[in-house]
Scaffold this active site. Structure first.
Site, PDB file in Angstrom:
ATOM      1  N   ASP A 101       0.863  -1.183   0.000  1.00  0.00           N
ATOM      2  CA  ASP A 101       0.000   0.000   0.000  1.00  0.00           C
ATOM      3  C   ASP A 101       0.899   1.234   0.000  1.00  0.00           C
ATOM      4  O   ASP A 101       2.060   1.166   0.399  1.00  0.00           O
ATOM      5  CB  ASP A 101      -0.923   0.012   1.227  1.00  0.00           C
ATOM      6  CG  ASP A 101      -2.218   0.769   0.972  1.00  0.00           C
ATOM      7  OD1 ASP A 101      -2.158   1.992   0.743  1.00  0.00           O
ATOM      8  OD2 ASP A 101      -3.289   0.141   1.014  1.00  0.00           O
ATOM      9  N   LYS A 124     -20.282  -1.002 -10.393  1.00  0.00           N
ATOM     10  CA  LYS A 124     -20.364   0.326 -11.003  1.00  0.00           C
ATOM     11  C   LYS A 124     -19.676   0.373 -12.365  1.00  0.00           C
ATOM     12  O   LYS A 124     -19.773   1.386 -13.072  1.00  0.00           O
ATOM     13  CB  LYS A 124     -19.764   1.368 -10.055  1.00  0.00           C
ATOM     14  CG  LYS A 124     -20.605   1.587  -8.806  1.00  0.00           C
ATOM     15  CD  LYS A 124     -19.967   2.578  -7.861  1.00  0.00           C
ATOM     16  CE  LYS A 124     -20.889   2.881  -6.679  1.00  0.00           C
ATOM     17  NZ  LYS A 124     -21.215   1.689  -5.865  1.00  0.00           N
TER      18      LYS A 124
END
Length: 475
Positions: free
Chosen positions: A177, A273
């Site tokens: 990350d 989406k």
């Protein structure tokens, strides 16, 4: 201790969990005594379970609680649908008694219900979907002894991927990350929970292609789960170049690094989406799916997993509602008819892992999200769960649909269709693949637009590669 001095509990559900709960109360002794059961299988003919009377049906909870001087209700129906739980919670509120719940089937690891496993009712208990169970016999041999790399490891999905992978004994878990504080905190959590785990945390931004290649080659993973993404719809409408840079180019960078490093499997975490997108975020995820498909044909098997909203993830609607309720309201909704699909983070992640295990390359796996949930109903239930009355104690205010949002989400385009898999909750779409030459054009154009393209040019680019993208009328 005299019975009148003990906490008197009423158990809702006289099935296996309820019977085991009675035994747990008896074993514990102390300050709790069970006074009886409620069960919808009750008839007028009296009968007993575990020596305790079945006192009536769930609809009689308030009357029975008053008559039996009940202090607390234990809900012991682990397989109950959300509508049943909502009914019980409402009855407990009306009776002014506190309540606890036996965990859903997915959470019960041991074969015996324990008193210390009882917990508060959570939002996911009210949603009405049956939670899928993980098949450890399949996942353990898939992950045990393997080196697994997860991007976005400090995020909601990425961190839960790491937690679940750690349970299966990987040779090494590599958590990647760019968010140093989040990754530091999560590293401490994982090391405390799994002292023997071979864990490596790496700081790196997926937008940096050279860094991703060095990082993946150094880690030499067998599998990569790519969960890093920008996902907040309104923010990405304002900063489309960031969505393009992170979701499209970032995905391409990690995927190319995986291919060059000889990774066996690469799984992209995608979203509903991406289907008929009305937002930049959704359109960039649709483009990233196309790019991943284009890379199949070599040693690395690439696939995507598409699903809807996850409960309690960073920025999701439920934490927002809960914060607004704690502050006394109002609870803000964009539209009274807004609906969404929901599943819990642990459930979504275990299905992602199953999809990775099944992948042979080129699939878009679609997770069964159950029935859509009306956001207004969700707000009402959360307000009631917090002990308030909607629109009386806590006001609900409508703010209007935000840029890029739509009233409902889909998990498939009209052309895709579904194919069943061996797992009941996972399907595969019939999406067509993108050719490698098209992928090169996509990446080159996206790179150029990130550097010097306007928001309008970026939206036209997305429309070119995702024809179903519904661009705003004007910007």
């Amino acid at each position: 201790m005299p019975t009148r001095d003990k906490r008197r509990v009423l158990i809702v559900g006289a099935g296996t969990a309820g019977r085991e709960l009675v035994q747990a109360v008896k074993r514990a002794g102390g300050a709790t005594v069970a006074v009886g059961f409620l069960d919808d299988r009750f008839t007028k003919r009296p009968y007993k379970v575990q020596g305790l009377p079945v006192l009536g049906r769930i609809e009689q909870l308030a009357e029975v609680a008053k008559r039996k001087r009940v202090d607390q209700v234990y809900i012991a129906i682990p397989s109950a649908e959300g509508g049943v739980i909502r009914r019980i919670v409402a009855a407990c509120r009306d009776a002014r008694v506190s309540f606890r719940i036996v965990p859903r089937v997915l959470e019960i690891v041991e074969g015996r219900v324990r008193l210390d496993a009882l917990r508060e009712v959570r939002p996911e208990d009210l949603l009405g979907r049956a939670i899928a169970k993980s098949d450890q016999k399949v996942l353990r041999p898939f992950l045990r002894g393997k080196r697994v790399l997860v991007t976005g490891a400090a995020g909601s999905i990425g961190s839960e991927l790491c937690r679940q992978i750690a349970e299966y004994g990987p040779a090494e878990l590599v958590a990647v990350d760019w968010w140093e504080n989040g990754l530091y905190d999560f590293e401490n959590e994982l090391r405390a929970a799994h002292p023997k785990l071979s864990l490596r945390t790496m700081i790196g931004n997926v937008q940096d292609a050279a860094k991703m290649l060095r990082l993946v080659r150094e880690a030499a993973p067998d599998f990569v789960f790519h969960a890093a993404a920008y996902k907040h719809v309104p923010l990405m409408e304002r900063f489309p170049e960031q969505a393009l840079r992170n979701n499209v180019i970032g995905t391409w960078n990690v995927a190319q690094a995986a291919r060059k490093a000889g990774v066996s499997k690469f799984v992209l975490v995608s979203t509903d989406k991406a289907v008929h997108p009305t937002s930049v975020m959704g359109a960039t995820k649709a483009v990233s799916e196309r790019l991943i498909h284009s890379l199949n044909g070599g040693a690395t098997r690439f696939s995507c997993v598409r699903f809807g909203n996850v409960l309690a993830s960073s920025g999701s609607v439920i934490p927002v509602f809960q914060r607004q309720i704690r502050n006394g309201g109002p609870v803000t909704l964009t539209h009274p008819d807004m609906v969404r699909y929901f599943m819990t983070i642990p459930e979504a992640v275990q299905l992602i892992l199953h999809a990775g295990q099944m992948s042979r390359g080129g699939e878009i796996f679609v997770l069964d999200m159950g029935e859509p949930v009306k956001i207004l109903d969700l707000a009402h239930n959360l307000i009631r769960l917090s002990g308030y009355i909607p629109d009386k104690d806590i006001e609900i205010v409508y703010t209007g649909i935000r840029p890029g949002e739509k009233l409902y989400e889909e998990v498939l385009t009209d052309q895709e269709g579904l194919l069943a898999t061996k797992r009941r909750n996972i399907f595969v779409s019939r999406a067509s693949l993108t050719h490698a030459q098209s992928a090169k054009t996509i990446v080159a154009d996206a790179t150029r637009l990130c550097e010097r393209g306007s928001a309008a040019q970026i939206r036209k680019f997305l429309k070119r590669w995702v024809p179903s993208y519904q661009m705003p009328a004007s910007r």
